[in-house]
Design an enzyme around this catalytic site. Structure first.
Site, mmCIF file in Angstrom:
data_model
loop_
_atom_site.group_PDB
_atom_site.id
_atom_site.type_symbol
_atom_site.label_atom_id
_atom_site.label_comp_id
_atom_site.label_asym_id
_atom_site.label_seq_id
_atom_site.Cartn_x
_atom_site.Cartn_y
_atom_site.Cartn_z
ATOM 1 C CG ASP A 89 -13.109 4.775 -17.620
ATOM 2 O OD1 ASP A 89 -12.022 5.314 -17.344
ATOM 3 O OD2 ASP A 89 -13.268 4.013 -18.577
ATOM 4 C CE LYS A 148 6.889 -1.133 -6.029
ATOM 5 N NZ LYS A 148 6.291 -2.480 -6.000
ATOM 6 C CG HIS A 178 4.117 -2.752 1.456
ATOM 7 N ND1 HIS A 178 4.635 -2.822 0.201
ATOM 8 C CD2 HIS A 178 4.214 -4.009 1.960
ATOM 9 C CE1 HIS A 178 5.029 -4.064 -0.045
ATOM 10 N NE2 HIS A 178 4.779 -4.815 1.011
ATOM 11 C CE LYS A 182 7.016 -5.803 4.434
ATOM 12 N NZ LYS A 182 6.062 -6.910 4.341
ATOM 13 C CD GLU A 216 8.307 -11.156 -3.213
ATOM 14 O OE1 GLU A 216 7.149 -10.963 -2.838
ATOM 15 O OE2 GLU A 216 8.772 -10.662 -4.256
ATOM 16 C CG ASP A 235 7.953 -5.313 -8.192
ATOM 17 O OD1 ASP A 235 6.973 -4.554 -8.115
ATOM 18 O OD2 ASP A 235 7.974 -6.452 -7.671
ATOM 19 C CG HIS A 240 9.750 -2.729 -1.276
ATOM 20 N ND1 HIS A 240 8.904 -1.692 -0.944
ATOM 21 C CD2 HIS A 240 9.022 -3.560 -2.068
ATOM 22 C CE1 HIS A 240 7.719 -1.906 -1.519
ATOM 23 N NE2 HIS A 240 7.771 -3.025 -2.211
ATOM 24 C CE LYS A 329 7.737 -10.619 -7.833
ATOM 25 N NZ LYS A 329 7.367 -10.310 -6.451
HETATM 26 C C1 BG6 Z 1 5.392 -5.220 -3.785
HETATM 27 C C2 BG6 Z 1 5.902 -5.761 -5.095
HETATM 28 O O1 BG6 Z 1 5.713 -3.868 -3.678
HETATM 29 O O2 BG6 Z 1 5.974 -5.926 -2.714
HETATM 30 C C3 BG6 Z 1 5.617 -7.247 -5.197
HETATM 31 O O3 BG6 Z 1 5.296 -5.077 -6.172
HETATM 32 C C4 BG6 Z 1 6.137 -7.972 -3.983
HETATM 33 O O4 BG6 Z 1 6.185 -7.785 -6.375
HETATM 34 C C5 BG6 Z 1 5.671 -7.306 -2.700
HETATM 35 O O5 BG6 Z 1 5.677 -9.315 -4.029
HETATM 36 C C6 BG6 Z 1 6.341 -7.924 -1.483
HETATM 37 O O6 BG6 Z 1 5.733 -7.426 -0.332
HETATM 38 P P1 BG6 Z 1 5.728 -8.278 1.012
HETATM 39 O O7 BG6 Z 1 5.101 -7.377 2.012
HETATM 40 O O8 BG6 Z 1 4.956 -9.515 0.734
HETATM 41 O O9 BG6 Z 1 7.169 -8.580 1.297
#
Ligand code: BG6
Length: 484
Positions: A89, A148, A178, A182, A216, A235, A240, A329
């Site tokens: 921990d 993040k 991330h 891609k 999404e 977020d 992104h 979302k």
């Molecule tokens: C993350 C967010 O960074 O990216 C999420 O915290 C989101 O809320 C996700 O769903 C989306 O990633 P991807 O690769 O599924 O488009």
């Protein structure tokens, strides 16, 4: 080149990210022969698991998250044999001594590249780094990876960066976005700069506007406590979507190097027109899907699950070209794409009554399917006069390249092991993105407090709040239907 010895330590080793993304990604790279005998993976978590228990946990995670056809028993065993687990921990003194023992007591300990992946709450980033340093587990070869959110606003992002920066030099810090891993996102740079035909048109003279959509279908799921504190602007947009905008708008670097691409992205972030409160009122929309507040069990929630906004890059290339961004979302479809809408030809030589025309559009499909579509105007076949009709040139990556498309984390994790930070966010980028986003957050907070304003609700499974459509229609434009 890959180091011969590497210990890849994941703090949060039993967490969702580790089990769903990181370990499957390492499995795939191992299966492709990219991990060496001297590479180990250490999961660190608060779970009372021994190494065998951890191996079974990871085995079932792989069985869940790797498609059956890609599960090779020998490769699974090889990955599992690299795993170790330590109960620890970060707030407590126990466990660190064992970690020290595990990392120091191995062949090649002096030449081992130690990667510390912080898949834990950001409040633990600083303390974890400090502890590692006190134990003498950080040297010139060590690296730290941060997920993040890096901060909640500019001040807290700086505080995290300062805390981590006291232990690791900037070139040892890998901040993950991330989206940069891609395939389709990396391909954006190749499309723009390894081809000659686009770049002359890629500016305010020929481009009418740009749309960036990340939609999404999922809701916030089990991440309620984090998400309700963050919201879509923090977020998704701060990281992104702004990264995608940077790749669309940046100037070509002279070569792809550790700093050159990041230098160019930073310039774009710095060129974003700062939004005044009046701009925020006019050019940003926040929405929340129906049922969100119940889902997160916070009836008074003012958190947005949808954002649309208009941005402008104030530089020679882009002055006056709107960049419309939206993300949400529980939308009607999962579709991420970038649309570059070109201007009308300078002279209309074919009578408009003869058929229909639409401005040229380049759709860059990021996900779920990767590809590109270029919408053109063509002559409808027929012996009569010239009738115009919209047609499209379609490129599907799945068809053009008959091979598996690796997950973003596969590329990024191996870049960490190799020590290549090109696709990671530099401190100044993260902070510049927060600098731009902050006035929006501040104005929204003010309106919530003073006017009791809430995000506009939209039905789950829809295309978002109506104000998002108004945002572009006011300018005489429309959101392009996603073209997946
Ligand atoms: C993350 C967010 O960074 O990216 C999420 O915290 C989101 O809320 C996700 O769903 C989306 O990633 P991807 O690769 O599924 O488009």
């Amino acid at each position: 080149a890959l180091p011969e010895h590497c210990d890849f330590t994941v703090f949060g080793g039993t967490g969702d990210l580790a089990l769903r993304k990181l370990l499957p990604a390492l499995y795939h790279r191992d299966r492709e022969g990219q991990l060496l005998p001297g590479h180990r993976i250490v999961g660190v978590s608060r779970s009372a698991l021994d190494t065998d228990g951890y191996r079974s946990l990871v085995r079932s995670a792989l069985e869940t998250h790797v498609p059956a056809g890609e599960l090779e028993p020998a490769a699974v065993e090889r990955l599992l044999s690299r795993l170790h687990h330590l109960e620890l921990d970060a707030h407590q003194p126990e466990g660190w001594h064992e970690l020290h023992g595990l990392l120091k007591d191995r062949p090649g300990a002096d030449q081992t590249v130690r990667v510390y992946y912080l898949a834990v709450a950001p409040g633990l980033f600083g303390p974890t780094c400090e502890r590692l340093d006190e134990l003498g587990l950080v040297d010139e070869r060590s690296r730290v990876v941060m997920e993040k959110p890096i901060g909640h606003d500019l001040a807290s992002a700086r505080a995290v960066n300062d805390a981590v920066g006291r232990v690791f030099a900037e070139h040892q810090v890998f901040r993950i976005d991330h989206y940069l891993g891609k395939e389709s996102v990396q391909n954006l740079l190749v499309t723009r700069f390894a081809n000659a035909f686009l770049e002359p048109l890629w500016n305010s003279r020929w481009v009418d506007h740009v749309q960036i959509t990340v939609a999404e279908t999922v809701g916030v799921g089990g991440r309620g406590p984090y998400y309700d504190n963050a919201g879509a602007l923090r977020d998704m947009v701060q990281n992104h979507l702004l990264q995608l905008l940077c790749l669309v708008a940046m100037e070509p670097p002279t070569y792809v190097g550790r700093e050159t691409v990041r230098d160019e992205k930073l310039k774009v972030l710095q060129a974003l027109k700062p939004l005044t409160p009046a701009d925020v009122d006019r050019d940003t929309v926040r929405g929340a899907y129906e049922g969100y507040a119940d889902e997160v069990d916070h009836p008074d929630s003012r958190t947005e699950t949808f954002v649309a906004l208009k941005a402008e890059v104030q530089n020679w290339r882009w002055a006056g070209v709107p960049f419309y961004l939206r993300t949400g979302k529980r939308m009607d479809q999962r579709a991420s794409e970038i649309v570059v809408v070109f201007k009308e030809p300078p002279h209309a030589m074919f009578p408009q009554s003869e058929g229909t025309t639409a401005p040229n559009r380049l759709h860059i499909l990021v996900q779920p399917d990767e590809g590109m579509k270029l919408h053109l105007t063509a002559k409808e076949p027929g012996p009569g006069g010239i009738r115009l009709r919209p047609v499209s040139l379609d490129l599907s990556y799945a068809t053009a390249f008959d091979q598996r498309s690796p997950d973003a984390y596969e590329r990024l994790l191996m870049d960490v092991v190799r020590g290549n930070p090109t696709l990671f966010m530099r401190r100044d980028e993260v902070e510049a993105a927060w600098t731009w986003v902050e006035p929006i957050l501040a104005r929204w907070a003010q309106r919530s407090a003073e006017l009791e304003e809430r995000p506009e609700t939209y039905p789950a499974g829809s295309s978002g709040p109506t104000a998002a459509a108004d945002l572009v229609e006011r300018d005489g434009r429309t959101w392009q239907e996603t073209d997946q």
